[in-house]
Write a protein that holds these residues in place. Sequence first.
Motif, short mmCIF file in Angstrom:
data_model
loop_
_atom_site.label_atom_id
_atom_site.label_comp_id
_atom_site.label_asym_id
_atom_site.label_seq_id
_atom_site.Cartn_x
_atom_site.Cartn_y
_atom_site.Cartn_z
N ASN A 80 169.57 65.11 -5.85
CA ASN A 80 170.22 64.25 -4.73
C ASN A 80 169.97 62.94 -5.08
N ALA A 81 171.09 62.39 -5.77
CA ALA A 81 171.02 61.03 -6.44
C ALA A 81 170.88 59.85 -5.36
N LYS A 82 171.20 60.03 -4.13
CA LYS A 82 171.16 59.20 -3.20
C LYS A 82 169.57 58.87 -2.81
N VAL A 83 168.88 59.95 -2.79
CA VAL A 83 167.59 60.00 -2.20
C VAL A 83 166.40 60.00 -3.12
N LEU A 84 166.65 60.69 -4.26
CA LEU A 84 165.53 60.88 -5.38
C LEU A 84 164.94 59.67 -5.90
N PRO A 85 165.87 58.53 -6.25
CA PRO A 85 165.61 57.28 -6.74
C PRO A 85 164.51 56.53 -5.69
N LEU A 86 164.55 56.95 -4.52
CA LEU A 86 163.77 56.14 -3.61
C LEU A 86 162.22 56.78 -3.84
N ILE A 87 161.83 57.59 -4.43
CA ILE A 87 160.87 58.06 -4.56
C ILE A 87 160.10 57.57 -5.72
N LYS A 88 159.03 57.11 -5.43
CA LYS A 88 158.11 56.20 -6.82
C LYS A 88 157.97 57.27 -7.87
N GLY A 89 158.26 56.95 -9.03
CA GLY A 89 158.32 57.53 -10.36
C GLY A 89 158.94 58.82 -10.42
N CYS A 90 160.18 59.05 -9.50
CA CYS A 90 161.21 60.10 -9.73
C CYS A 90 162.17 59.82 -10.61
N ARG A 91 162.61 58.58 -10.57
CA ARG A 91 164.01 58.52 -11.48
C ARG A 91 163.49 57.19 -12.23
N ASP A 92 162.44 56.71 -12.48
CA ASP A 92 161.93 55.38 -12.87
C ASP A 92 160.72 55.70 -13.86
N GLY A 93 159.98 54.69 -14.58
CA GLY A 93 158.87 54.84 -15.51
C GLY A 93 157.64 54.85 -14.47
N GLU A 94 157.63 54.57 -13.45
CA GLU A 94 156.27 54.28 -12.48
C GLU A 94 155.62 55.60 -12.36
N LYS A 95 154.28 55.55 -12.08
CA LYS A 95 153.41 56.61 -11.63
C LYS A 95 154.34 57.35 -10.31
N PHE A 96 154.19 58.75 -10.87
CA PHE A 96 154.63 59.62 -9.91
C PHE A 96 154.27 59.27 -8.33
N GLY A 97 155.19 59.12 -7.55
CA GLY A 97 154.74 58.89 -5.92
C GLY A 97 154.32 60.28 -5.29
N ILE A 98 154.10 61.41 -5.70
CA ILE A 98 153.83 62.39 -4.93
C ILE A 98 152.55 62.92 -5.60
N GLN A 99 151.44 63.15 -4.81
CA GLN A 99 150.15 63.70 -5.01
C GLN A 99 149.73 64.58 -4.01
#
Length: 527
Positions: free
Chosen positions: A139-158
Amino acid sequence: MALVRSERKCVALGRTEAPSVIMLSKFVLAAGFFLLVSASLNAAVYRRYLPDRVITLDPLKTVERYSQFVALQIYDPLFHLKDGTTPVPHLAESYTYNSSTKSFRIQIRKDVFFHDGLQLKAADILFSIQRMCRHNSGNAKVLPLIKGCRDGEKFGIQETGDFELSIQLHEHFPPFISYLASPQFMILPNSFHGRKEEEFFKRPVGTGAFILEHINNDEVSLKRNDRYFLGKSDLDGIVGLTEPQEKIYARLKDGSIDDIFPLPPPATYPSAYEEVRFNTASSMLLTFRTGVEPFERAGIRKALRASIRFDRLKTEYSSQGIVPGTGVVPWGAIGFDPAMPIFQHDRNIVRQYLREAGYADVSLVPKIVVHVALKEPLSRKIAELIESDFREQGFKCLFAYHSLPELVQAIQQNKAGVILFAPAISSIDTYQFMEMWRSGSGSGLSPSDKEYDAVLDSALKSSDRVVRGEIYKKADRLLVENAYTITLGHIISQRSLRKKGWTVPIVNILGPFLNPMYGTRLAGLKG
């Protein structure tokens, strides 16, 4: 209770034995007669028509509605939408939100098990969302809102425990929980429980109310999950039949089908069936791909719209038992009104738009190829009417007819410049389908129009439903005025046939009906 169950099953199969007959039958069976009679003769199995074969049972790839119908029986999401609007916990037990860290903390139910017997844990949710983040169909509209999902940051789901996890967002986004109720967010077992991905989706394992028995080009069969955490469904099974419409109509004679939607009723049919009207909420759409000449020019798109005789389309809808409604994607904003100037059929207006596009004469416009994927009852007839309208105005055109898989392949190979389809009647899930179709636009429904996309972004971020509605109206105006997508009519309901004795909620006919998750347990059958 056994008596009630036997009576209910007889009704489900279209029989109407009196209670005394049922008691006698139970006595005879108890006495030992006919012990080898198959239990399937008495099973409450719902048999329905599926216009398209099931292409995939991967929630991320179900771009058509009937594959989703099957997937929604097998898998469950963390949340579901009560009354279609309010998110409530499902696999989740509860959740909290920390506005300062922009984090959701979700507690998982401890009484949920996959079909193979393994218990659902936070690791399964983590795996499922990580897979979405890596997949292009996410889901292109929502996934980029999650940290680390579509960027280089640390994954925001733990994982914060076996039955708890946290999800951190980049920004405050109130509707996020609602998106966790969408079909793409169905939960899969961690690492497919040791199986290869391709093999897993041939025989998938979920937590849903039904278990896949078998699937082929003609039929998909599901049996009840007796360990479902919300209790057993009132159905023993569901069978979807993917057969030619002539064979489906023939089944009416022997009663071997319960529901023929979306086919219209034949002129005559057995008394065991009754006409029902289904809410389809679908638009017939003619959609252009930008970056492809000559459709990059707004004048061409508007000229083609002015060529269409919408009055003839409305007449054809009515002849097929379909009620045209009001509304333009994404439903219910401006409204489809043939009296609106932009929908008027006029040769002079066509020529005016062509001049705006830089063509002195229609003969100079390149040949237009329209790729069509429609199912009954609006298969070739609608397309043929539109083709005749284009030719009448002098356009050179070719209408290529496809099955849904063929159309998807044409789009993936960049061979399609114009498509004609209807999200519900063609069994296409609008968002995911248009994601493959889009050209640089996050919305998936427009071409690369920054204004349109910005409007949709602002709607997504609003937690006020009234405000979102007004924003969508603005988006609709942009969509219609620029003719990115030509709405050929908004279809709100359609007549079809269902066997008497069933009380399936019509709003759920394409989704997970008769499933305890949706509050229809023990309410699907008369008896």
